[in-house]
Design a protein around this motif. Structure first.
Motif, PDB file in Angstrom:
ATOM      1  N   UNK A 103      -3.283  11.309   3.530  1.00  0.00           N
ATOM      2  CA  UNK A 103      -3.942  10.248   2.757  1.00  0.00           C
ATOM      3  C   UNK A 103      -3.755   8.952   3.541  1.00  0.00           C
ATOM      4  N   UNK A 104      -4.855   8.345   3.984  1.00  0.00           N
ATOM      5  CA  UNK A 104      -4.788   7.243   4.953  1.00  0.00           C
ATOM      6  C   UNK A 104      -5.632   6.045   4.532  1.00  0.00           C
ATOM      7  N   UNK A 105      -5.005   4.905   4.235  1.00  0.00           N
ATOM      8  CA  UNK A 105      -5.823   3.710   4.020  1.00  0.00           C
ATOM      9  C   UNK A 105      -6.536   3.343   5.319  1.00  0.00           C
ATOM     10  N   UNK A 106      -7.851   3.074   5.239  1.00  0.00           N
ATOM     11  CA  UNK A 106      -8.581   2.551   6.394  1.00  0.00           C
ATOM     12  C   UNK A 106      -8.757   1.065   6.147  1.00  0.00           C
ATOM     13  N   UNK A 107      -8.362   0.257   7.118  1.00  0.00           N
ATOM     14  CA  UNK A 107      -8.431  -1.199   6.927  1.00  0.00           C
ATOM     15  C   UNK A 107      -9.158  -1.863   8.097  1.00  0.00           C
ATOM     16  N   UNK A 108      -9.624  -3.100   7.874  1.00  0.00           N
ATOM     17  CA  UNK A 108     -10.268  -3.849   8.955  1.00  0.00           C
ATOM     18  C   UNK A 108      -9.251  -4.784   9.613  1.00  0.00           C
ATOM     19  N   UNK A 109      -9.714  -5.636  10.512  1.00  0.00           N
ATOM     20  CA  UNK A 109      -8.811  -6.506  11.277  1.00  0.00           C
ATOM     21  C   UNK A 109      -8.092  -7.522  10.396  1.00  0.00           C
ATOM     22  N   UNK A 110      -8.628  -7.730   9.186  1.00  0.00           N
ATOM     23  CA  UNK A 110      -8.013  -8.665   8.256  1.00  0.00           C
ATOM     24  C   UNK A 110      -7.131  -7.942   7.232  1.00  0.00           C
ATOM     25  N   UNK A 111      -6.906  -6.639   7.471  1.00  0.00           N
ATOM     26  CA  UNK A 111      -6.116  -5.766   6.594  1.00  0.00           C
ATOM     27  C   UNK A 111      -6.787  -5.497   5.247  1.00  0.00           C
ATOM     28  N   UNK A 112      -8.091  -5.802   5.139  1.00  0.00           N
ATOM     29  CA  UNK A 112      -8.831  -5.491   3.914  1.00  0.00           C
ATOM     30  C   UNK A 112      -9.203  -4.008   3.894  1.00  0.00           C
ATOM     31  N   UNK A 113      -9.052  -3.395   2.731  1.00  0.00           N
ATOM     32  CA  UNK A 113      -9.329  -1.957   2.630  1.00  0.00           C
ATOM     33  C   UNK A 113     -10.816  -1.655   2.789  1.00  0.00           C
ATOM     34  N   UNK A 114     -11.098  -0.640   3.585  1.00  0.00           N
ATOM     35  CA  UNK A 114     -12.478  -0.188   3.790  1.00  0.00           C
ATOM     36  C   UNK A 114     -12.696   1.144   3.079  1.00  0.00           C
ATOM     37  N   UNK A 264      -5.495  -5.756   0.193  1.00  0.00           N
ATOM     38  CA  UNK A 264      -4.803  -5.109   1.322  1.00  0.00           C
ATOM     39  C   UNK A 264      -3.908  -3.973   0.815  1.00  0.00           C
ATOM     40  N   UNK A 265      -3.456  -3.092   1.731  1.00  0.00           N
ATOM     41  CA  UNK A 265      -2.702  -1.906   1.296  1.00  0.00           C
ATOM     42  C   UNK A 265      -1.426  -2.230   0.504  1.00  0.00           C
ATOM     43  N   UNK A 266      -0.745  -3.318   0.866  1.00  0.00           N
ATOM     44  CA  UNK A 266       0.478  -3.659   0.115  1.00  0.00           C
ATOM     45  C   UNK A 266       0.143  -4.016  -1.333  1.00  0.00           C
ATOM     46  N   UNK A 267      -0.977  -4.694  -1.528  1.00  0.00           N
ATOM     47  CA  UNK A 267      -1.365  -5.076  -2.893  1.00  0.00           C
ATOM     48  C   UNK A 267      -1.710  -3.847  -3.733  1.00  0.00           C
ATOM     49  N   UNK A 268      -2.058  -2.760  -3.057  1.00  0.00           N
ATOM     50  CA  UNK A 268      -2.466  -1.538  -3.768  1.00  0.00           C
ATOM     51  C   UNK A 268      -1.330  -0.536  -3.896  1.00  0.00           C
ATOM     52  N   UNK A 269      -0.124  -0.928  -3.494  1.00  0.00           N
ATOM     53  CA  UNK A 269       1.023  -0.021  -3.616  1.00  0.00           C
ATOM     54  C   UNK A 269       1.029   1.084  -2.577  1.00  0.00           C
TER      55      UNK A 269
END
Ligand code: THG
Length: 377
Positions: A103-114, A264-269
């Motif tokens: 299970x892998x969060x995909x994020x952009x250069x700003x750490x926003x979840x994609x 971002x991933x930290x905000x989503x736990x």
């Protein structure tokens, strides 16, 4: 998203088109009584077969087959495939193994979840990224072009059917023998049916246990679909789909509903899927280090609301006693086990503590609620 279709609610037909694709299972589930679709990756995803509440009780006791073909695969293969997959996720895949799902969060250069896909390592040079609802294939192609990676990127004809519920193990054992019961959670292997090998993983978007069959061979695969219903009668088998009530109480997050590119991933736990201290290279790594050092300013939490019904389409403000907004409800529904509405909300700092009380306006009336930890059970 999936809604409880109440009689008083206006309902509308979906106009199907080439752009809005059906799945190899669509004709079957329409005979089997699908009553609502949602759209996911430009494809039909069954949201209800009659009452979502009945389906919730059934899922927790028996077994269901779900048409989740809308969980599309992006296949990334070639010499630089591992590099590209790693570039897209903040989870360290350097020690990943063939035959495992991640299970892998995909994020952009700003750490926003994609996206928050399940990544399958078929082998070191061939990966499937099993997507939630966003066009990751375009992001992957852009990154591959920009970095001059030697990769092939495609959307293969893979249409997942999920077998979910506590009786899924006995059902699948009847077809594939003991080997399938012994598969590890998030492990996958190939199992023979109708002359073809089918990739089957022990996974799925419920916490009731089960499997996902990544159907690549439609002829034998659809025979398997029919066979499961035939021999599943003794397990009270039914068609179904991701269940809003069950997935909220289990704390399974839905990209686009509970979180999106503004989070971002930290905000989503997702802390346990973030590896900023390893030496692998991925987008957003520097930004994540900064966020970690500064601390997050909002957090996904559970909420319990003293209400008997709610329909969340859009975000709904949560306010404190002085009417200050403390966060927003992103998903929610009445849960018959909790006998109240439970939901998933993005709560602003400094309010993201358990037991924080709030009010929410539902259809013109105020209801009391409390913040709690995820998952609910
Ligand atoms: N299966 C497959 N593809 C998918 C989903 C799926 N694509 C879309 C969507 N679901 C992606 N989102 C999730 C969210 C949660 C989980 C899987 C996919 C999940 N989480 C477990 C949990 O949170 O306990 C396990 C996570 C872990 O092992 O670390 O299963 O369902 N093919």
């Amino acid at each position: 998203m999936a809604v409880m279709l109440k009689k008083k609610m206006k309902t509308f037909l979906i106009a199907k088109s080439r752009r809005l694709r059906g799945t190899p299972y669509t004709s079957r589930i329409e005979k089997q009584g699908v009553t609502a679709y949602t759209i996911y990756n430009h494809m039909l995803l069954p949201a209800a077969f009659g009452s979502v509440e009945d389906a919730y009780h059934h899922l927790k006791e028996h077994v269901q087959i779900w048409d989740v073909a809308a969980e599309r695969q992006v296949e990334i293969s070639g010499k630089d495939s591992a590099k590209l997959v790693q570039l897209m996720t903040c989870r360290d895949l350097s020690k990943s193994k063939d035959g495992r799902c991640y299970y892998c969060p995909i994020i952009d250069d700003n750490a926003g979840l994609i996206n928050d896909p399940v990544v399958l390592r078929l082998n070191e040079n061939r990966w499937w990224v099993s997507l939630a609802d966003s066009d990751v294939i375009l992001f992957a192609k852009g990154l591959a072009i920009g970095n001059k990676f030697d990769v092939k990127i495609s959307e293969p004809d893979v249409d997942i059917m999920a077998v979910q519920g506590p009786k899924s193990f006995k059902l699948m054992e009847k077809v594939f023998g003991e080997k399938i019961v012994n598969l590890k959670f998030f492990g996958f292997d190939y199992f023979e049916f109708g002359g073809d090998k089918h990739l089957i993983a022990k996974s799925g978007w419920s916490k009731q246990g089960g499997y996902e069959i990544y159907m690549e061979h439609n002829e034998s695969g659809l025979k398997l679909y029919d066979h499961l219903f035939k021999i599943g009668k003794e397990f009270n088998i039914r068609p179904g789909g991701p269940n809003l009530i069950e997935r909220i109480e289990s704390g399974l997050l839905s990209h686009g509903n509970d979180m999106d590119n503004g989070d971002n991933p930290y905000e989503c736990g997702f802390d346990k899927y973030v590896n900023i201290d390893s030496d692998v290279d991925f987008l957003g790594k520097e930004k994540l280090k900064k966020i970690k050092a500064e601390g997050i300013k909002k957090k996904l939490m559970g909420v319990k609301i003293d209400a008997k019904e709610i329909s969340v389409n859009g975000s709904m403000d949560l306010v404190d006693e002085d009417n200050n907004v403390i966060g927003e409800l992103r998903s929610g529904c009445y849960n018959p086990s909790f006998k109240q509405v439970i939901g998933i909300a993005m709560i602003n700092k400094p309010h993201f503590e358990t037991s924080k009380s709030f009010k929410i306006n539902i259809n013109g009336s105020d209801f009391d609620g409390k913040v709690c930890d995820l998952p609910f059970i």
